[in-house]
Design a protein around this motif. Structure first.
Motif, mmCIF file in Angstrom:
data_model
loop_
_atom_site.group_PDB
_atom_site.id
_atom_site.type_symbol
_atom_site.label_atom_id
_atom_site.label_comp_id
_atom_site.label_asym_id
_atom_site.label_seq_id
_atom_site.Cartn_x
_atom_site.Cartn_y
_atom_site.Cartn_z
ATOM 1 N N ARG A 64 0.840 -1.192 0.000
ATOM 2 C CA ARG A 64 0.000 0.000 0.000
ATOM 3 C C ARG A 64 0.884 1.254 0.000
ATOM 4 N NH1 ARG A 64 -3.287 1.966 -1.797
ATOM 5 N NH2 ARG A 64 -3.630 3.457 -0.134
ATOM 6 N N LEU A 86 -4.070 3.643 6.084
ATOM 7 C CA LEU A 86 -4.435 2.931 4.852
ATOM 8 C C LEU A 86 -3.345 3.009 3.796
ATOM 9 C CD1 LEU A 86 -8.151 4.140 4.470
ATOM 10 C CD2 LEU A 86 -7.341 1.998 5.432
ATOM 11 N N HIS A 93 2.774 0.788 9.677
ATOM 12 C CA HIS A 93 1.361 0.465 9.838
ATOM 13 C C HIS A 93 1.100 -0.206 11.191
ATOM 14 C CE1 HIS A 93 -2.032 -2.389 9.473
ATOM 15 N NE2 HIS A 93 -2.632 -1.363 8.913
ATOM 16 N N ARG A 97 -1.424 1.138 14.086
ATOM 17 C CA ARG A 97 -2.608 0.333 14.384
ATOM 18 C C ARG A 97 -2.625 -0.126 15.836
ATOM 19 N NH1 ARG A 97 -6.221 -3.355 10.576
ATOM 20 N NH2 ARG A 97 -7.032 -4.814 12.097
ATOM 21 N N HIS A 346 -4.259 -5.083 6.715
ATOM 22 C CA HIS A 346 -5.206 -3.973 6.576
ATOM 23 C C HIS A 346 -6.652 -4.394 6.821
ATOM 24 C CE1 HIS A 346 -2.414 -0.845 5.293
ATOM 25 N NE2 HIS A 346 -1.789 -1.781 4.597
#
Lengths: 400, 83
Positions: A64, A86, A93, A97, A346
């Protein structure tokens, strides 16, 4: 590599009503990994089989972060951006998160169920006394997710109208110019900046407060990441649930016998929610475009480093290799490993929240409204918003 | 999950509570060397006993169902999920 579909353009034209784009079934059978032209003029590989979609979504070679690079192929005029959760790969990430993942575990979400039931009942009371037909989207399917995520974040509900209208612009990728989207994002960022400043003056224990503390005391994210994270939680956190709830209600009301089955067997609501997520005819892709970091063989095609890849969750969810009678809505379906929330790192952060909200929302509808509930107008009268990843009803007028 | 004998320093036990797993694939995405998918779409550990590896803890902490149980075999202490 198949060359016959070099002119195939994606997204496919939105079918009428609740029809599912027929191209998905053909591609899944004949060209499971195929080249498509995107609205930007860029090209990408379209992946339609369940196993391949799961592979793309969980294999770190499909990135991504690389899809947010300035020269990467793009689906639309705008994208989530490299500073959002995202638009990142692990480990960045994972770092972001992890700041909030504990707030979205199944265990914590269950604690929100009684309050969600209370909100759903309050809204349903207003639906029950409103002049008919009632727009179930505006009065229920949109308001409930807004109230739930706003309370979780600590954002005042009175600001819901303007926050939702900015979100609408940010999400309707096809319908607004890049400038309009940037302007709406700017307004939402300014709003969230004020909310964050308030928490610095007076700390709170809501989700926004948790993020501010992680920024100020833990140095775990920078200021821009903080604002972007809040923006994603607020926008995705209500829009996708509202769209899914509306499409679920639409499907339940249009499929003969579906609503009656839930009235007879309300204990089916949890499996019905999973099936409605799987079946959702309004999902067009459901995931963000990835970019391959190295050459990868997939489904008989050679995806080259730098190529764009779109994993179509909507097509995977109707793959007969995984689902019996995939085009049939079976509210009691037992084995249902659908990919509506994505797959891999994701996988939707709010999946458990969305599940709980959908369960509460449907249960409240069958408890409070009679089995004669129906859509008050023919399909041709219904209006749709068509984005690049999904379609959404503008309103859902019902009567009973 | 097997009992955790003392005196196995640097080794962890890994288990996925099959009934709790919803097949999000978060662990498969984060630590593919430690997790894969069974026929039902649920995750399973590739090995029940492993050398200590933070990637497994990352996966356990990221699991929305808290279905991954990691135990330090030397001390018997449960490292994830949190109580």
């Amino acid at each position: 590599m198949p060359t016959q579909s070099e002119q195939l353009t994606f997204p496919f034209a939105a079918p009428s009503g609740a029809e599912f784009p027929p191209e998905f079934a053909r591609l899944r059978d004949e060209e499971p990994v195929t080249r498509v032209v995107l609205p930007t003029g860029d090209q990408a590989w379209l992946v339609t089989r369940y196993a391949d979609v799961r592979k793309v979504l969980s294999d770190a070679r499909f990135s991504r972060a690389a899809a947010e690079a300035p020269d990467a192929p793009r689906l639309g005029k705008t994208s989530p951006g490299p500073q959002t959760i995202l638009g990142m790969d692990p480990p960045e990430h994972t770092r972001l998160r992890r700041l909030v993942s504990q707030a979205f575990t199944a265990r914590r979400i269950e604690e929100l169920r009684p309050r969600t039931e209370q909100l759903a009942n309050e809204l349903m009371h207003a639906v029950g006394v409103a002049p008919r037909p009632v727009d179930l989207m505006a009065t229920y399917a949109l308001v409930l997710p807004i109230k739930v995520i706003f309370e979780l974040l600590g954002v005042p509900y009175e600001d819901g109208d303007r926050l939702h209208s900015w979100t609408d612009v940010i999400f309707s990728l096809g319908g607004y110019s890049a400038e309009e989207v940037a302007e709406a994002r700017g307004k939402l960022r300014d709003y969230l900046g004020e909310m964050i400043a308030e928490r610095r003056r007076e700390p709170t224990d809501d989700l926004l407060g948790v993020l501010v503390t992680a920024r100020d005391e833990g140095q775990k994210l920078d200021e821009s990441e903080l604002v972007e994270f809040a923006l994603i939680l607020l926008t995705v956190g209500h829009m996708s649930t509202a769209s899914t709830l509306t499409s679920s209600l639409y499907t339940l009301l249009r499929q003969p016998g579906a609503l009656a089955r839930l009235h007879e067997s309300p204990e089916l609501v949890p499996s019905a929610v999973e099936e409605l997520l799987r079946y959702n005819p309004f999902a067009l892709t459901g995931t963000q475009l990835r970019v391959a970091l190295t050459d990868v063989e997939l489904g008989g095609a050679t995806i080259a480093a730098g190529d764009g890849v779109i994993a179509t969750v909507a097509a995977a969810n109707r793959d007969a290799a995984v689902f019996d009678r995939p085009d049939e809505l079976d509210l009691g379906r037992e084995d249902n490993p659908h990919l509506a929330f994505g797959y891999g790192v994701h996988h939707c952060l709010g999946a458990q929240l969305a599940r709980m909200e959908l369960q509460v929302a449907l249960t409240t509808v069958i408890r409070r409204l009679p089995p004669t509930l129906h859509i008050a107008v023919p399909d041709e009268w219904l209006n749709w918003k068509v984005g690049l990843t999904a379609r959404s009803l503008v309103s859902l007028p019902v009567d009973w | 999950m097997s009992a955790t004998p003392a005196g196995d320093p640097g080794r962890w036990s890994v288990a996925v509570r099959h009934a709790a797993c919803r097949g999000s694939g978060v662990c498969v995405g984060l630590a593919p060397e430690h997790f894969d998918v069974d026929d039902s779409g649920r995750s399973r550990p590739r090995a029940d006993t492993i050398d200590a590896d933070e990637a497994v803890l990352d996966a356990a902490h990221a699991c929305p169902l808290e279905a991954i149980v990691v135990t330090d075999r030397a001390t018997g202490r449960q490292l994830a999920p949190p109580d």
